[in-house]
Design a protein around this motif. Structure first.
Motif, short mmCIF file in Angstrom:
data_model
loop_
_atom_site.label_atom_id
_atom_site.label_comp_id
_atom_site.label_asym_id
_atom_site.label_seq_id
_atom_site.Cartn_x
_atom_site.Cartn_y
_atom_site.Cartn_z
N ASN A 149 5.58 14.42 1.45
CA ASN A 149 5.94 14.01 2.33
C ASN A 149 5.10 12.49 2.42
N PHE A 150 4.57 12.37 1.60
CA PHE A 150 3.97 11.19 1.37
C PHE A 150 4.91 9.77 0.51
N ILE A 151 6.31 10.50 0.14
CA ILE A 151 6.73 10.27 -0.78
C ILE A 151 7.89 9.91 -0.07
N GLU A 152 8.59 10.55 0.99
CA GLU A 152 9.27 9.94 1.84
C GLU A 152 8.76 8.67 2.64
N LYS A 153 7.39 9.06 2.91
CA LYS A 153 7.28 7.25 3.72
C LYS A 153 6.98 6.43 2.93
N ASN A 154 6.73 6.62 1.57
CA ASN A 154 6.80 5.55 0.14
C ASN A 154 8.20 4.50 0.14
N VAL A 165 12.64 14.97 -3.24
CA VAL A 165 12.35 15.20 -2.12
C VAL A 165 13.10 15.70 -0.63
N TYR A 166 14.58 15.35 -0.85
CA TYR A 166 15.16 15.33 -0.20
C TYR A 166 16.18 17.01 0.55
N ASP A 167 17.11 17.05 -1.01
CA ASP A 167 17.98 17.80 -1.38
C ASP A 167 17.48 19.58 -0.43
N ASP A 168 17.67 20.19 0.54
CA ASP A 168 17.52 21.76 0.35
C ASP A 168 17.28 22.75 -1.05
N PRO A 169 16.25 23.74 -0.82
CA PRO A 169 16.47 24.01 -2.48
C PRO A 169 18.09 24.56 -3.32
N LYS A 170 17.79 25.41 -3.67
CA LYS A 170 18.93 25.91 -4.32
C LYS A 170 19.11 27.29 -4.51
N ASN A 171 20.16 28.30 -4.16
CA ASN A 171 20.31 29.77 -4.73
C ASN A 171 19.85 29.43 -6.12
N ILE A 172 18.19 30.12 -6.26
CA ILE A 172 17.94 30.16 -7.71
C ILE A 172 16.44 30.75 -6.81
N VAL A 173 16.30 31.79 -7.93
CA VAL A 173 14.72 32.62 -7.91
C VAL A 173 14.23 32.56 -8.75
N VAL A 174 13.02 32.14 -8.68
CA VAL A 174 12.23 31.58 -10.12
C VAL A 174 10.82 33.11 -9.58
N ILE A 175 10.88 33.67 -11.10
CA ILE A 175 9.85 35.07 -11.02
C ILE A 175 9.27 34.15 -12.81
N LYS A 206 13.11 0.97 0.32
CA LYS A 206 14.31 1.11 0.97
C LYS A 206 15.19 -0.26 0.42
N ASN A 207 14.31 -0.68 0.84
CA ASN A 207 15.45 -2.71 1.96
C ASN A 207 14.71 -3.82 0.86
N LEU A 208 13.74 -3.65 -0.02
CA LEU A 208 13.38 -4.05 -1.10
C LEU A 208 14.99 -5.00 -2.09
N HIS A 241 0.46 -1.63 -0.19
CA HIS A 241 0.24 0.40 -0.14
C HIS A 241 1.26 1.13 0.13
N ALA A 242 0.70 1.92 -0.93
CA ALA A 242 1.32 3.63 -0.89
C ALA A 242 -0.14 4.95 -1.09
N PRO A 243 -0.23 4.44 0.11
CA PRO A 243 -1.82 5.96 0.00
C PRO A 243 -1.06 7.18 -0.21
N TRP A 244 -2.14 8.10 -1.29
CA TRP A 244 -1.73 9.21 -1.74
C TRP A 244 -0.27 9.20 -3.04
N VAL A 245 0.28 8.35 -3.23
CA VAL A 245 0.88 8.31 -4.54
C VAL A 245 0.53 8.15 -5.70
N HIS A 246 0.09 9.10 -6.69
CA HIS A 246 -0.38 9.74 -6.12
C HIS A 246 -1.95 10.30 -5.39
N TRP A 247 -3.05 9.37 -5.09
CA TRP A 247 -4.25 9.30 -4.54
C TRP A 247 -4.62 8.30 -3.11
#
Length: 392
Positions: free
Chosen positions: A199-204, A238-248, A209-211, A139-145
Motif C-alpha cells: 500500500n505504501f509502494i502504491e503511494k510512492n 503491486v496493482y494486477d489481480d492475482p492469477k489462476n495459481i494455487v501455491v501449496i 510517476k511524473n518525474l 520522502h518515501a516512508p515505509w519503503v521499506h523502513w
C-alpha cells in the motif's frame, strides 16, 4: 570493483558481494548481492549517496582514494548495509555532513552513534545545489523502513531509490542488460522485502510517476537505463489481480500429506489451474515468497506434531501472513492420528491476509477413497471461486 560512469559527474561506486548467501540472517541470496553507492560531483560541492555494508568497507575506501573532498553523505535509508560505513567516511572527510530525513536522524544516531551535529535533516522535496547539479530529496516512508527517502538528481534525471526497485544480484555490469535475470532477482527482492508494504509502494509510485527519469540507481543490483522495464514489473506486482495459481507449501512425515498434495495437484492441474507445490524441507523460501506475489489461493499442507501443525509449516504460514500477498483464498489440508489442533492453530495465524478461508480437508491417517472425494470437492470449490472473482 572500479568506479563506473553513469553520466558526467555521476559514478557508481560500491561493492559486489558474489559469495554472500544469506541476508539479515534470514533471506537466501542465491545470486549474491551488491551494495551500491554513488558519487555526484557538482562545480562547487560533492555528494556521496549511500555507502556500503561494512563487510565491504575496504572496497569503498579504495574507490575514494582519489576523491579529495566530500561535502555531503546522503543517507537514503538507515539500514546498515547502506549506512554502516558512514562513520568511516566521516572520519576520512571530517568536514562532510550527513543528509537524511528527520526520522532517519534518530536511527543513525542510535544504530551508528553518528554525532547529532554531523547530521542535517531535509524536508520532503527540499533541494541542495552542488553547483550545476541539484539534489531533490523525496520522502518515501515505509519503503521499506519509516525513514526512507529517494534522491533525485534533477539535471541528469537520475533517481537514487536505495532499496526500492532494487535486486539482490551480484553482477559486474553497470546496467540491467539481461532483463530476464534482473526481473527474477527483482521479483524475489520485491516478494521478500517490499510486498508487506504494498500500500505504501502504491503511494510512492504515484509520487514519482511524473518525474522525468532516465536512470534508476538502486542500492542493490544494476542501474536501470531503461526505467520503464522495472516500473512495468512493479506495476504488475503491486496493482494486477492475482492469477489462476494455487501455491501449496507443505510438509509430509510418513507420506499421508504427500499423497493428498499429489492428488490435489493433479486434480487442479486437470481443471486448468497452475499449481506450485513446495516441500518445505527442501524449499528456498525466497522461491515460495515469489510464488505468493501472483497466487490467488494458498493451500497449506501439514501433518500433526504433538497435536499441532509441523513447526516448518507454522513458520511458512507466519511468513505468508507477514508478507501480505494479494491472495484471495486459503485452505488447509493435512492428516492426524491422535490429536488434531493444527487447523485452529494455523487459522489463528493469518490475521494479516484478506482471504476467504475455504473449509479444510483434515483427515485421520492415510487418505482413503472418501478423503480423496473431499479433495475433489476442495478442487471444485477453488476453481469455482477463481471463476466467480474473474481470476485468470
Amino acid at each position: 570493483m572500479k568506479p563506473m560512469k553513469i553520466k558526467d559527474g555521476v559514478v557508481k561506486l560500491g561493492a559486489v558481494h558474489f559469495e554472500r548467501r544469506l541476508f539479515d540472517s534470514l533471506i537466501p541470496l542465491p545470486a549474491g548481492t551488491s551494495y551500491n553507492a554513488y558519487l555526484v560531483e557538482g562545480s562547487e560541492k560533492v555528494a556521496l549517496i549511500d555507502t556500503v555494508d561494512p563487510m565491504k568497507l575496504d572496497v569503498l575506501m579504495e574507490q575514494l582514494n582519489d576523491v579529495p573532498k566530500i561535502d555531503y553523505v546522503v543517507s537514503n535509508h538507515s539500514e546498515q548495509d547502506h549506512s554502516g560505513s558512514i562513520p568511516f567516511v566521516l572520519e576520512k572527510y571530517p568536514e562532510a555532513k550527513v543528509i537524511c530525513t528527520p526520522k532517519a536522524k534518530t536511527f543513525l544516531m542510535d544504530l551508528l552513534h553518528i554525532p547529532e551535529d554531523k547530521i542535517n535533516t531535509v524536508e520532503d522535496n527540499e533541494r541542495i545545489s552542488l553547483g550545476g547539479k541539484t539534489l531533490r530529496f523525496i520522502h518515501a516512508p515505509w519503503v521499506h523502513w519509516p525513514e526512507t527517502m529517494f534522491t533525485y538528481l534533477e539535471e541528469d534525471s537520475i533517481i537514487f531509490t536505495c532499496d526500492f526497485l532494487g535486486s539482490h544480484l551480484a553482477t559486474s555490469e553497470l546496467f540491467a542488460e539481461d532483463e530476464c535475470l534482473v526481473y527474477n532477482s527483482a521479483k524475489r527482492y520485491y516478494a521478500e522485502i517490499m510486498m508487506p508494504f504494498r500500500n505504501f509502494i502504491e503511494k510512492n509510485l504515484d509520487k514519482i510517476k511524473n518525474l522525468k527519469i532516465d536512470y534508476i540507481a538502486p542500492s542493490h543490483g544494476p542501474v536501470y537505463n531503461k526505467p520503464q522495464f522495472i516500473f512495468d514489473a512493479y506495476n504488475s506486482w503491486v496493482y494486477d489481480d492475482p492469477k489462476n495459481i494455487v501455491v501449496i507449501p507443505y510438509i509430509t512425515m510418513h507420506g499421508s500429506v504427500k499423497a493428498m498434495v499429489d492428488y490435489l495437484t493433479a486434480v487442479l492441474s486437470q481443471k486448468g489451474v497452475v499449481v506450485k507445490p513446495f516441500d518445505l524441507t527442501v524449499t528456498d523460501l525466497g522461491e515460495l515468497a515469489m510464488s505468493l506475489v501472483d497466487a490467488a489461493t494458498i493451500v497449506v499442507g501439514t501433518p500433526t506434531v504433538l497435536a499441532g501443525a509441523h513447526p516448518q509449516v507454522i513458520y511458512a504460514t507466519y511468513l505468508a501472513n507477514a508478507l501480505k500477498p494479494k491472495t484471495k483464498f486459503l485452505s488447509i489440508i493435512g492428516s492426524y492420528s491422535w490429536g488434531g489442533k493444527a487447523v485452529d492453530q494455523l487459522s489463528s495465524m493469518i490475521t494479516n491476509l484478506k482471504v476467504e478461508v475455504i473449509p479444510p480437508v483434515f483427515i485421520k491417517g492415510l487418505p482413503k477413497e472418501a478423503d480423496f472425494k473431499l479433495l475433489d470437492e476442495l478442487a471444485d470449490t477453488i476453481v469455482e471461486k477463481h471463476k466467480e472473482t474473474n481470476i485468470k
